[in-house]
Scaffold this active site. Structure first.
Site, mmCIF file in Angstrom:
data_model
loop_
_atom_site.group_PDB
_atom_site.id
_atom_site.type_symbol
_atom_site.label_atom_id
_atom_site.label_comp_id
_atom_site.label_asym_id
_atom_site.label_seq_id
_atom_site.Cartn_x
_atom_site.Cartn_y
_atom_site.Cartn_z
ATOM 1 N N ASP A 1 -12.664 -17.044 31.784
ATOM 2 C CA ASP A 1 -12.650 -15.599 31.567
ATOM 3 C C ASP A 1 -11.285 -15.067 31.993
ATOM 4 N N ARG B 1 0.831 -1.209 0.000
ATOM 5 C CA ARG B 1 0.000 0.000 0.000
ATOM 6 C C ARG B 1 0.855 1.243 0.000
ATOM 7 N N ARG C 1 2.743 1.093 15.710
ATOM 8 C CA ARG C 1 1.491 0.364 16.013
ATOM 9 C C ARG C 1 1.630 -1.118 15.679
ATOM 10 N N GLY D 1 -9.516 1.069 5.002
ATOM 11 C CA GLY D 1 -10.850 0.585 4.661
ATOM 12 C C GLY D 1 -10.850 -0.871 4.259
ATOM 13 N N GLU E 1 -12.562 -21.295 28.065
ATOM 14 C CA GLU E 1 -11.479 -21.884 28.876
ATOM 15 C C GLU E 1 -11.120 -20.975 30.034
HETATM 16 C C1 LIG Z 1 -12.324 -24.208 18.759
HETATM 17 C C2 LIG Z 1 -12.020 -24.316 17.322
HETATM 18 C C3 LIG Z 1 -11.048 -23.292 16.801
HETATM 19 C C4 LIG Z 1 -10.747 -23.553 15.295
HETATM 20 C C5 LIG Z 1 -9.271 -23.683 15.076
HETATM 21 C C6 LIG Z 1 -8.880 -25.138 14.941
HETATM 22 C C7 LIG Z 1 -8.006 -25.724 15.714
HETATM 23 C C8 LIG Z 1 -7.357 -25.030 16.863
HETATM 24 C C9 LIG Z 1 -6.822 -26.087 17.792
HETATM 25 C C10 LIG Z 1 -7.452 -26.454 18.932
HETATM 26 C C11 LIG Z 1 -8.553 -25.651 19.520
HETATM 27 C C12 LIG Z 1 -8.009 -24.897 20.730
HETATM 28 C C13 LIG Z 1 -8.761 -24.266 21.557
HETATM 29 C C14 LIG Z 1 -10.218 -24.367 21.452
HETATM 30 C C15 LIG Z 1 -10.705 -25.021 22.689
HETATM 31 C C16 LIG Z 1 -11.619 -24.503 23.377
HETATM 32 C C17 LIG Z 1 -12.544 -23.542 22.833
HETATM 33 C C18 LIG Z 1 -13.816 -24.237 22.702
HETATM 34 C C19 LIG Z 1 -14.430 -24.667 23.793
HETATM 35 C C20 LIG Z 1 -14.357 -24.010 25.108
HETATM 36 C C21 LIG Z 1 -14.537 -24.792 26.206
HETATM 37 C C22 LIG Z 1 -14.723 -24.204 27.525
HETATM 38 O O1 LIG Z 1 -14.789 -23.012 27.711
HETATM 39 S S1 LIG Z 1 -14.798 -25.371 28.765
HETATM 40 C C23 LIG Z 1 -15.264 -24.477 30.214
HETATM 41 C C24 LIG Z 1 -14.174 -23.554 30.695
HETATM 42 N N1 LIG Z 1 -14.530 -23.049 31.983
HETATM 43 C C25 LIG Z 1 -13.629 -22.521 32.814
HETATM 44 O O2 LIG Z 1 -12.468 -22.320 32.498
HETATM 45 C C26 LIG Z 1 -14.137 -22.194 34.185
HETATM 46 C C27 LIG Z 1 -13.205 -21.254 34.913
HETATM 47 N N2 LIG Z 1 -13.334 -21.438 36.364
HETATM 48 C C28 LIG Z 1 -12.437 -22.262 37.037
HETATM 49 O O3 LIG Z 1 -11.510 -22.827 36.521
HETATM 50 C C29 LIG Z 1 -12.674 -22.378 38.523
HETATM 51 O O4 LIG Z 1 -14.031 -22.122 38.809
HETATM 52 C C30 LIG Z 1 -11.789 -21.393 39.345
HETATM 53 C C31 LIG Z 1 -10.358 -21.825 39.223
HETATM 54 C C32 LIG Z 1 -11.957 -19.982 38.825
HETATM 55 C C33 LIG Z 1 -12.226 -21.422 40.798
HETATM 56 O O5 LIG Z 1 -12.267 -22.751 41.159
HETATM 57 P P1 LIG Z 1 -12.632 -23.180 42.666
HETATM 58 O O6 LIG Z 1 -12.870 -24.631 42.655
HETATM 59 O O7 LIG Z 1 -13.694 -22.290 43.188
HETATM 60 O O8 LIG Z 1 -11.253 -23.002 43.407
HETATM 61 P P2 LIG Z 1 -10.630 -21.810 44.220
HETATM 62 O O9 LIG Z 1 -10.519 -20.563 43.419
HETATM 63 O O10 LIG Z 1 -11.324 -21.735 45.540
HETATM 64 O O11 LIG Z 1 -9.181 -22.414 44.397
HETATM 65 C C34 LIG Z 1 -8.983 -23.553 45.232
HETATM 66 C C35 LIG Z 1 -7.565 -24.001 45.035
HETATM 67 O O12 LIG Z 1 -7.494 -24.739 43.810
HETATM 68 C C36 LIG Z 1 -6.503 -24.196 42.990
HETATM 69 N N3 LIG Z 1 -6.908 -24.391 41.601
HETATM 70 C C37 LIG Z 1 -7.981 -23.846 40.993
HETATM 71 N N4 LIG Z 1 -8.049 -24.257 39.713
HETATM 72 C C38 LIG Z 1 -6.986 -25.098 39.530
HETATM 73 C C39 LIG Z 1 -6.510 -25.837 38.417
HETATM 74 N N5 LIG Z 1 -7.123 -25.779 37.210
HETATM 75 N N6 LIG Z 1 -5.405 -26.593 38.561
HETATM 76 C C40 LIG Z 1 -4.769 -26.622 39.775
HETATM 77 N N7 LIG Z 1 -5.157 -25.932 40.894
HETATM 78 C C41 LIG Z 1 -6.267 -25.179 40.735
HETATM 79 C C42 LIG Z 1 -6.435 -22.748 43.377
HETATM 80 O O13 LIG Z 1 -5.205 -22.174 42.981
HETATM 81 C C43 LIG Z 1 -6.592 -22.845 44.875
HETATM 82 O O14 LIG Z 1 -5.378 -23.256 45.405
HETATM 83 P P3 LIG Z 1 -4.955 -22.688 46.848
HETATM 84 O O15 LIG Z 1 -6.084 -23.081 47.772
HETATM 85 O O16 LIG Z 1 -3.661 -23.370 47.130
HETATM 86 O O17 LIG Z 1 -4.844 -21.205 46.698
HETATM 87 C C1 LIG Z 2 -17.176 -19.501 21.817
HETATM 88 C C2 LIG Z 2 -17.358 -20.170 23.158
HETATM 89 C C3 LIG Z 2 -17.245 -21.539 23.255
HETATM 90 C C4 LIG Z 2 -17.452 -22.177 24.475
HETATM 91 N N1 LIG Z 2 -17.392 -23.545 24.534
HETATM 92 C C5 LIG Z 2 -17.635 -24.173 25.714
HETATM 93 C C6 LIG Z 2 -17.595 -25.594 25.790
HETATM 94 O O1 LIG Z 2 -17.364 -26.272 24.796
HETATM 95 N N2 LIG Z 2 -17.859 -26.191 26.983
HETATM 96 C C7 LIG Z 2 -18.150 -25.466 28.118
HETATM 97 O O2 LIG Z 2 -18.372 -26.054 29.176
HETATM 98 N N3 LIG Z 2 -18.167 -24.085 28.083
HETATM 99 C C8 LIG Z 2 -17.922 -23.444 26.910
HETATM 100 N N4 LIG Z 2 -17.938 -22.070 26.858
HETATM 101 C C9 LIG Z 2 -18.318 -21.311 28.056
HETATM 102 C C10 LIG Z 2 -17.126 -20.608 28.659
HETATM 103 O O3 LIG Z 2 -16.278 -21.522 29.273
HETATM 104 C C11 LIG Z 2 -17.616 -19.575 29.679
HETATM 105 O O4 LIG Z 2 -18.340 -18.591 28.985
HETATM 106 C C12 LIG Z 2 -16.443 -18.939 30.411
HETATM 107 O O5 LIG Z 2 -15.915 -19.865 31.321
HETATM 108 C C13 LIG Z 2 -16.818 -17.652 31.136
HETATM 109 O O6 LIG Z 2 -17.835 -17.908 32.091
HETATM 110 P P1 LIG Z 2 -19.173 -17.028 32.089
HETATM 111 O O7 LIG Z 2 -19.726 -17.039 30.738
HETATM 112 O O8 LIG Z 2 -19.975 -17.529 33.231
HETATM 113 O O9 LIG Z 2 -18.680 -15.561 32.394
HETATM 114 P P2 LIG Z 2 -18.892 -14.741 33.769
HETATM 115 O O10 LIG Z 2 -18.040 -15.315 34.829
HETATM 116 O O11 LIG Z 2 -20.341 -14.603 34.033
HETATM 117 O O12 LIG Z 2 -18.239 -13.347 33.321
HETATM 118 C C14 LIG Z 2 -18.987 -12.138 33.246
HETATM 119 C C15 LIG Z 2 -18.127 -11.039 33.843
HETATM 120 O O13 LIG Z 2 -18.002 -11.281 35.247
HETATM 121 C C16 LIG Z 2 -16.645 -11.164 35.650
HETATM 122 N N5 LIG Z 2 -16.388 -12.016 36.819
HETATM 123 C C17 LIG Z 2 -16.888 -13.244 37.053
HETATM 124 N N6 LIG Z 2 -16.437 -13.720 38.238
HETATM 125 C C18 LIG Z 2 -15.634 -12.754 38.766
HETATM 126 C C19 LIG Z 2 -14.868 -12.638 39.977
HETATM 127 N N7 LIG Z 2 -14.819 -13.610 40.889
HETATM 128 N N8 LIG Z 2 -14.153 -11.505 40.150
HETATM 129 C C20 LIG Z 2 -14.159 -10.529 39.222
HETATM 130 N N9 LIG Z 2 -14.875 -10.558 38.064
HETATM 131 C C21 LIG Z 2 -15.598 -11.667 37.854
HETATM 132 C C22 LIG Z 2 -15.862 -11.637 34.425
HETATM 133 O O14 LIG Z 2 -14.523 -11.116 34.450
HETATM 134 C C23 LIG Z 2 -16.692 -11.039 33.284
HETATM 135 O O15 LIG Z 2 -16.267 -9.699 33.057
HETATM 136 C C24 LIG Z 2 -17.749 -21.408 25.636
HETATM 137 C C25 LIG Z 2 -17.846 -20.020 25.540
HETATM 138 C C26 LIG Z 2 -17.649 -19.394 24.306
HETATM 139 C C27 LIG Z 2 -17.783 -17.899 24.223
#
Ligand SMILES: CCCCC/C=C\C/C=C\C/C=C\C/C=C\C/C=C\C=C\C(=O)SCCNC(=O)CCNC(=O)[C@H](O)C(C)(C)COP(=O)(O)OP(=O)(O)OC[C@H]1O[C@@H](n2cnc3c(N)ncnc32)[C@H](O)[C@@H]1OP(=O)(O)O
Ligand SMILES: Cc1cc2nc3c(=O)[nH]c(=O)nc-3n(C[C@H](O)[C@H](O)[C@H](O)COP(=O)(O)OP(=O)(O)OC[C@H]3O[C@@H](n4cnc5c(N)ncnc54)[C@H](O)[C@@H]3O)c2cc1C
Length: 624
Positions: A406, A290, A313, A381, A404
Site C-alpha cells: 500500500d 479534437r 492539465r 465524453g 506490492e
Molecule cells: C500484473 C500484470 C500486469 C499486466 C501487464 C503485463 C506485464 C507487466 C510486467 C510485469 C508486471 C509488474 C508488476 C505486477 C506485479 C505485481 C502485481 C501483481 C501481484 C501483486 C503481488 C503482491 O502484492 S505481493 C504482496 C505485497 N505485499 C506487501 O508489499 C506487504 C507490504 N508490507 C511490508 O513490506 C512489510 O510488512 C513492512 C515493510 C511494511 C513492515 O515490515 P516489518 O517486518 O514489520 O518491518 P519494520 O517496519 O518493523 O522494519 C524493520 C526493519 O526492516 C526494514 N525493512 C522493511 N522492509 C524491508 C525491505 N523490503 N528491504 C529491506 N529492509 C526492509 C525497515 O526499514 C526496518 O529497518 P530499521 O529497523 O533499520 O528501521
Molecule cells: C490486483 C491485486 C493483486 C494482488 N496480487 C497479490 C499477489 O499476487 N500475492 C499477494 O501475496 N498479494 C497480492 N495482493 C495483495 C496486496 O499485496 C495487498 O492488498 C497490499 O499489500 C495491501 O495490503 P492490505 O490489502 O492488507 O491493505 P491494508 O493494509 O489493510 O490497507 C487498508 C488501509 O489501511 C492503511 N494502513 C495500513 N497499515 C497502516 C499503517 N501502519 N499506518 C497507516 N495506515 C495504514 C492503508 O494505507 C490503507 O489505506 C494483490 C492485491 C491486488 C489489489
C-alpha cells in the site's frame, strides 16, 4: 526521441519487433475484451498465454523478448505472477540446490507458480500473517495449515484456477517456538488432472473493478487443512531447520525475506511510466484532433490542445511520463548494484534500496493513477468509452497503488529511513546516496531562495537546491516535532501525515535529480535535449506551482505530438480509437460502436417481454 525514451537503439529495435509480432497475430486481439463475460475473458487469457509460450519456443525468443511479448499482450494473467514473483522468490530465497530443482521446472513451464503471501486478514502487515508451518520431526515434514478464516490466503494472482505451485508465506513453528514468517514451496494441484491436492480448498475471489482489466487474472483464495510437505520445501537460503528440528538463521539480514517485493517494486516504476505514457499519448493525440469552438468571426474551430487549461492539465503528465521513465532506468541500476553487493555479503545499501523502491513505487503509481483518470476527463465524453482505451488502462493500473505494498504504508517506511538519517546527521555522520543532500543541513536550512530571477527557475542546479531545501526542511521539522512527543513511537504516529508528505518531497527530489542527471548525458537527435530540458522544467515546476510554467507549455506545444509519438506504441498496444496514429478518430469510434453485442439485433432482447407491454399499456391509458 525514441532512443531517449527506450534507452538505446537496441531497445527500440527489440520493442518494435515484439510489438509488431503481437499486433499482427489475431490470437492477441483485444478490441472485444471488454465485451466478454468473466469466464470468456479468463479462457481468452489462458489461450493467449499458451499461444505466447508457443511463439516463444518457435521463435527461440530471449528472456528480454519474451517479457516484451507478455507486456504487449497487455492482459494480466497467471504468467505475470509466475515470472514476476514465483521465479524471483525462489531465486532470492532458495538454496542453490532448491533453485536447480524448482527453476528447471519453472523455466520449462512444467509447473505454474504464484506468490501466496497476503491473507484475508493481513496484507500490509506481513509479520501478522497467520498461516502456520509446523515442523514434524517424526516425519521430517512441515504441516501447512490455515488456523483461522482470516488466515485464508487471499489475492495471490493465478492462485484461483491456474497455479499448480506457490511460494507460501507462513509462521515457521518448530520445537514449540514461532520463528516468524518464512517461505515454503507447495504443490497445490495435481499435474495429472489439475484437481486441488488433499487438504487444499482453492478458488477465485470474484470479480474486480472495471470491465476487462484485472478480471483476466484469477486472484485466488486458499485454505490449508494440515497439508504435509517435505522439510526441503522450506526456502532455506535465509534460514534452515535441521532434521532434528533445530532452527538455524543464516548470517544475512532477515529483511531479505522481503526481497521479492523489493524487486517487483522497482519493476513497477517502469510499468507506471509506461501506463502513464499510454494515457498521455491518447490524450495528446486526441487533443490535436479534437476541435471545439472557433473565433467569433466564424473562423475554424480550435484544437482543444491549444487551450491553456488543457495544456496546464496535460503537459505535467507528459513531463511525468519521461521523468518516471528515467528514474525507473536509474532504479533498475540501483537494484542491480545492491543485488551484486548482496552476493558478496555487503548489506550496506539494503536500507537505501528499500527506501528508494518503496518510495518511487508509491509516488509514481499514485501519480499515474490520478493522471490516467484526468486523461479520461481531458478527452471529454469519448474518454469514458471503453473504445478510448482509458477506462481499462485506469482499471488495470489503479491497483498498483495497493499491490506490492500500500502506497501510504510504503511512504511511512521511507519516512522511517529519513528520520534515522536526520538523527545520524545530528550525531555527525555524513549521509550518502540519495540522502547525501542532508549533510548540507546548515546551508539548506538557512539558504535564502536561490532563485531570484525568472530565468533562475530554469537553472537545474537552482531547481535541485530548491527541492533539496524543501525535502530537508520537511524532514527536520518532523524530527523536531517527534522529539517533543512523549515517545519516538507516539511522535511518529502523531506526525504520520506530515511524515508521508516529507517522504513524498524526498522522492520527488530523487525524480528531479535523476531527470537533471539524464540531461547531462549525451542525448541523440537534433533538438531532443532541448525538448527534454523543457519537460524537466515542467516536471519540477509543476510540483511547486511556479508561474514559469505557462511559457514552458507554449514552448512544448509545437512538439507535443512528436513527444508522444516517440513512445512508439502500435495502435494495437494503445488500444484506443482516440489515440490512433492516423488520427482517424471519428470513423474509428463509429466502427467500434457496432462491435458491441448489444448491436447484434436492431430490436434489443427484452423488448417483447418488458418494453412492448409497457409501451402498449401506456398507449392504452393515454386513450382513456
Ligand atoms: C500484473 C500484470 C500486469 C499486466 C501487464 C503485463 C506485464 C507487466 C510486467 C510485469 C508486471 C509488474 C508488476 C505486477 C506485479 C505485481 C502485481 C501483481 C501481484 C501483486 C503481488 C503482491 O502484492 S505481493 C504482496 C505485497 N505485499 C506487501 O508489499 C506487504 C507490504 N508490507 C511490508 O513490506 C512489510 O510488512 C513492512 C515493510 C511494511 C513492515 O515490515 P516489518 O517486518 O514489520 O518491518 P519494520 O517496519 O518493523 O522494519 C524493520 C526493519 O526492516 C526494514 N525493512 C522493511 N522492509 C524491508 C525491505 N523490503 N528491504 C529491506 N529492509 C526492509 C525497515 O526499514 C526496518 O529497518 P530499521 O529497523 O533499520 O528501521
Ligand atoms: C490486483 C491485486 C493483486 C494482488 N496480487 C497479490 C499477489 O499476487 N500475492 C499477494 O501475496 N498479494 C497480492 N495482493 C495483495 C496486496 O499485496 C495487498 O492488498 C497490499 O499489500 C495491501 O495490503 P492490505 O490489502 O492488507 O491493505 P491494508 O493494509 O489493510 O490497507 C487498508 C488501509 O489501511 C492503511 N494502513 C495500513 N497499515 C497502516 C499503517 N501502519 N499506518 C497507516 N495506515 C495504514 C492503508 O494505507 C490503507 O489505506 C494483490 C492485491 C491486488 C489489489
Amino acid at each position: 526521441m525514441k532512443v531517449a525514451w527506450a534507452g538505446s537503439r537496441h531497445a527500440v529495435e527489440v520493442a518494435d519487433r515484439m510489438a509488431c509480432l503481437v499486433a499482427s497475430d489475431p490470437v492477441f486481439r483485444k478490441d472485444t475484451r471488454t465485451m466478454l463475460s468473466r469466464k470468456e475473458l479468463f479462457k481468452d487469457t489462458l489461450k493467449k498465454a499458451a499461444h505466447a509460450w508457443k511463439r516463444t519456443v518457435e521463435l527461440h525468443l530471449t528472456e528480454e523478448e519474451a517479457n516484451l511479448l507478455r507486456l504487449y499482450i497487455d492482459q494480466p494473467g497467471y504468467v505475470d505472477l509466475h515470472w514476476v514473483m514465483f521465479v524471483p522468490a525462489i531465486k532470492g530465497q532458495g538454496t542453490e540446490e532448491q533453485q536447480k530443482k524448482w527453476l528447471t521446472m519453472a523455466y520449462k513451464f512444467q509447473i505454474i507458480g504464484t506468490y501466496a503471501q497476503t491473507e484475508l486478514g493481513h496484507g500490509s502487515n506481513v509479520q501478522g500473517l497467520e498461516t502456520t508451518a509446523t515442523f514434524d520431526p517424526s516425519t521430517d515434514e512441515f504441516i501447512m495449515h490455515s488456523p483461522t478464516l482470516t488466515s485464508s490466503k487471499w489475492w495471490p494472482g493465478g492462485l484461483g484456477k491456474t497455479s499448480t505451485h506457490a511460494v507460501v508465506y507462513a509462521r515457521l513453528i518448530t520445537e514449540g517456538k514461532d520463528y516468524g514468517i518464512h517461505g515454503f514451496i507447495m504443490q497445490l494441484r495435481s499435474l495429472d488432472d489439475h484437481s486441488p491436492l488433499p487438504g487444499i480448498t482453492i478458488g477465485d475471489i470474484g470479480g474486480k473493478f472495471g470491465s476487462g482489466a484485472y478480471n483476466s487474472m484469477d486472484n485466488g483464495v486458499m485454505r490449508l487443512d494440515h497439508v504435509r510437505i517435505p522439510r526441503d520445501q522450506m526456502l532455506m537460503r535465509l534460514a534452515q531447520v535441521t532434521r532434528e528440528g533445530k532452527y538455524v538463521h543464516s548470517d544475512v539480514p532477515k529483511q531479505l525475506l522481503y526481497g521479492t517485493m523489493v524487486y517487483v517494486r522497482q519493476t513497477i516504476v517502469a510499468d507506471a511510466s509506461r501506463a502513464l505514457s499510454r494515457a498521455v499519448c491518447i490524450a495528446v493525440r486526441y487533443g490535436a484532433i479534437r476541435k471545439q469552438f472557433g473565433s467569433k468571426a466564424g473562423g475554424p474551430e480550435t484544437q482543444v490542445l491549444n487551450y491553456k487549461t488543457q495544456q496546464s492539465r496535460l503537459f505535467p503528465f507528459l513531463a511525468s511520463a519521461y521523468a518516471f521513465r528515467f528514474v525507473g532506468q536509474w532504479l533498475k541500476w540501483l537494484y542491480t548494484d545492491v543485488t551484486q553487493k548482496l552476493e558478496s555479503k555487503d548489506f550496506s545499501t539494503l536500507p537505501e534500496a528499500h527506501a528508494c523502491t518503496a518510495g518511487l513505487k508509491s509516488v509514481t503509481t499514485s501519480a499515474t493513477a490520478d493522471a490516467i483518470e484526468e486523461c479520461q476527463k481531458l478527452c471529454g465524453g469519448h474518454g469514458y468509452l471503453n473504445s478510448s482505451g482509458l477506462p481499462e488502462l485506469f482499471a488495470v493500473n489503479l491497483p498498483a497503488c495497493t499491490y506490492e505494498g500500500d502506497n501510504v504504508v510504503l511512504l511511512l517506511q521511507v519516512a522511517r529511513f529519513l528520520m534515522k538519517t536526520v538523527s545520524q546527521v545530528a550525531s555527525g555522520k555524513q549521509p550518502v546516496g540519495t540522502t547525501a543532500y542532508m549533510g548540507n543541513i546548515q546551508h539548506l536550512m538557512q539558504c535564502k531562495s536561490v532563485v531570484n530571477t525568472v530565468e533562475d527557475w530554469l537553472n537545474p542546479a537552482a531547481i535541485k537546491e530548491v527541492f533539496e531545501a524543501r525535502a530537508l526542511r520537511m524532514a527536520v521539522n518532523c524530527a523536531q516535532n517527534i522529539s517533543k512527543a512523549p515517545s519516538q513511537e507516539e511522535g511518529f504516529s502523531e506526525l504520520s501525515p506530515d511524515l508521508v508528505e516529507a517522504a513524498v518531497a524526498h522522492v520527488q527530489l530523487i525524480i528531479v535529480t535523476k531527470f537533471i542527471e539524464k540531461l547531462q548525458e549525451d542525448i541523440l537527435g537534433h533538438g531532443v535535449k532541448e525538448q527534454l530540458q523543457k519537460l524537466c522544467g515542467i516536471y519540477a515546476l509543476h510540483l511547486i506551482h511556479n508561474e514559469r510554467l505557462g511559457k514552458l507549455y507554449a514552448q512544448v506545444r509545437p512538439n507535443a505530438v512528436a513527444l508522444v509519438d516517440a513512445f512508439d506504441y502500435t495502435d494495437h498496444y494503445l488500444g484506443s480509437a482516440l489515440g490512433r496514429y492516423d488520427g482517424d478518430v471519428y470513423s474509428a469510434l463509429y466502427k467500434e460502436a457496432w462491435k458491441d453485442p448489444l448491436n447484434e439485433t436492431v430490436v434489443p432482447d427484452g423488448y417483447q417481454e418488458h418494453l412492448r407491454p409497457l409501451l402498449k399499456q401506456q398507449l392504452k391509458l393515454s386513450r382513456l
